[in-house]
Design a protein around this motif. Structure first.
Motif, PDB file in Angstrom:
ATOM      1  N   LYS A  27      12.335   5.539  26.285  1.00 45.75           N
ATOM      2  CA  LYS A  27      12.550   6.610  27.275  1.00 45.75           C
ATOM      3  C   LYS A  27      14.024   6.730  27.650  1.00 45.75           C
ATOM      4  O   LYS A  27      14.539   7.837  27.835  1.00 45.75           O
ATOM      5  N   HIS A  29      16.629   6.084  25.757  1.00 45.81           N
ATOM      6  CA  HIS A  29      17.338   6.751  24.655  1.00 45.81           C
ATOM      7  C   HIS A  29      17.024   8.246  24.601  1.00 45.81           C
ATOM      8  O   HIS A  29      17.876   9.052  24.228  1.00 45.81           O
ATOM      9  N   GLU A  30      15.812   8.609  24.997  1.00 46.77           N
ATOM     10  CA  GLU A  30      15.413  10.022  24.974  1.00 46.77           C
ATOM     11  C   GLU A  30      16.025  10.838  26.113  1.00 46.77           C
ATOM     12  O   GLU A  30      16.232  12.040  25.979  1.00 46.77           O
ATOM     13  N   THR A  31      16.296  10.204  27.265  1.00 47.05           N
ATOM     14  CA  THR A  31      16.693  10.974  28.449  1.00 47.05           C
ATOM     15  C   THR A  31      18.122  10.735  28.942  1.00 47.05           C
ATOM     16  O   THR A  31      18.604  11.494  29.788  1.00 47.05           O
ATOM     17  N   SER A  33      22.032  10.878  29.486  1.00 50.06           N
ATOM     18  CA  SER A  33      23.010  11.949  29.257  1.00 50.06           C
ATOM     19  C   SER A  33      24.290  11.600  30.005  1.00 50.06           C
ATOM     20  O   SER A  33      24.383  10.534  30.621  1.00 50.06           O
ATOM     21  N   LEU A  36      23.207  11.391  33.591  1.00 50.50           N
ATOM     22  CA  LEU A  36      22.148  10.435  33.918  1.00 50.50           C
ATOM     23  C   LEU A  36      22.308   9.172  33.078  1.00 50.50           C
ATOM     24  O   LEU A  36      22.214   9.208  31.850  1.00 50.50           O
ATOM     25  N   TYR A  38      21.486   4.774  32.784  1.00 52.23           N
ATOM     26  CA  TYR A  38      20.531   3.726  33.159  1.00 52.23           C
ATOM     27  C   TYR A  38      21.130   2.344  32.918  1.00 52.23           C
ATOM     28  O   TYR A  38      21.887   2.153  31.971  1.00 52.23           O
ATOM     29  N   GLN A 125      18.784   3.833  37.886  1.00 50.94           N
ATOM     30  CA  GLN A 125      19.115   5.167  37.380  1.00 50.94           C
ATOM     31  C   GLN A 125      20.285   5.700  38.197  1.00 50.94           C
ATOM     32  O   GLN A 125      20.215   5.719  39.421  1.00 50.94           O
ATOM     33  N   LYS A 127      22.579   9.040  38.744  1.00 52.33           N
ATOM     34  CA  LYS A 127      22.677  10.467  38.425  1.00 52.33           C
ATOM     35  C   LYS A 127      23.872  11.070  39.155  1.00 52.33           C
ATOM     36  O   LYS A 127      24.033  10.880  40.361  1.00 52.33           O
TER      37      LYS A 127
END
Length: 190
Positions: A27, A29-31, A33, A36, A38, A125, A127
């Motif tokens: 997840k 790696h998919e989200t 940016s 954002l 982690y 997280q 952001k």
């Protein structure tokens, strides 16, 4: 696929803890940016005969103390917390921790775990709002517990230290059962 907490450190034989860690990094790696980001940190400890031991840093042989923080609640003093950047890091860490974990043979199980183990993931997280340039941070913590097996003393053939270990395991599992029952009773009343 194994549905035990640890499973085996082989492809397709992983337990719930490795599966969760693998999915977490998928997840990420998919989200991830520019806005954002982690970070993941982990700790791994065992509770053996009511003593707490660090499995991330087994050289830290001492009995670690459980403390109470006024806002954050209970925590283990001096427990190692390691930053990890991939599932492979966690896989290696679990592998090393499991080698340091207390196991012994009983009549019921050749490599019976004689301790409870707690694997904790600290997930942050971060952001950044591109309009205001403000940074918001959300921190999550999940503790995954691998309980020692409960075995009847007469079935295991345990004597001496093995018998004492079994008594401690059964005592802690009974206490856990009472806590769960009390919580369930509170929920029923609400």
């Amino acid at each position: 696929r194994s549905y035990t907490m640890m499973g085996r450190q082989e492809e397709g034989q992983e337990g719930i803890i490795p599966i969760i860690c693998k999915d977490l990094f998928k997840k990420i790696h998919e989200t991830a940016s520019d806005d954002l980001k982690y970070t993941v940190e982990v700790s791994y400890m065992e509770i053996y005969c009511e003593r707490v031991r660090d499995l991330v840093n087994p050289k830290n042989k001492g009995n670690l103390r459980v403390r109470e923080h006024p806002l954050l609640g209970p925590y283990v003093e001096d427990l190692s917390k390691l930053a990890v950047s991939s599932y492979e890091d966690i896989h290696d860490l679990i592998d090393e921790g499991n080698k340091a974990r207390t196991v012994a043979a009983t009549n019921m199980n050749e490599t019976s775990s004689r301790s409870h183990a707690v694997f904790t993931i600290f997930f942050t997280q971060t952001k950044q709002d591109s309009m205001t340039d403000l940074v918001a941070e959300k921190v999550s913590k999940i503790s995954l517990v691998d309980l020692a097996g409960s075995e009847r003393a007469d079935s295991t053939g345990a004597k001496g230290m093995r018998l004492k270990e079994g008594a401690n395991i059964n005592k802690s599992l009974t206490t856990l059962g009472k806590v769960i029952s009390a919580l369930a009773e509170v929920v029923r009343r609400i």
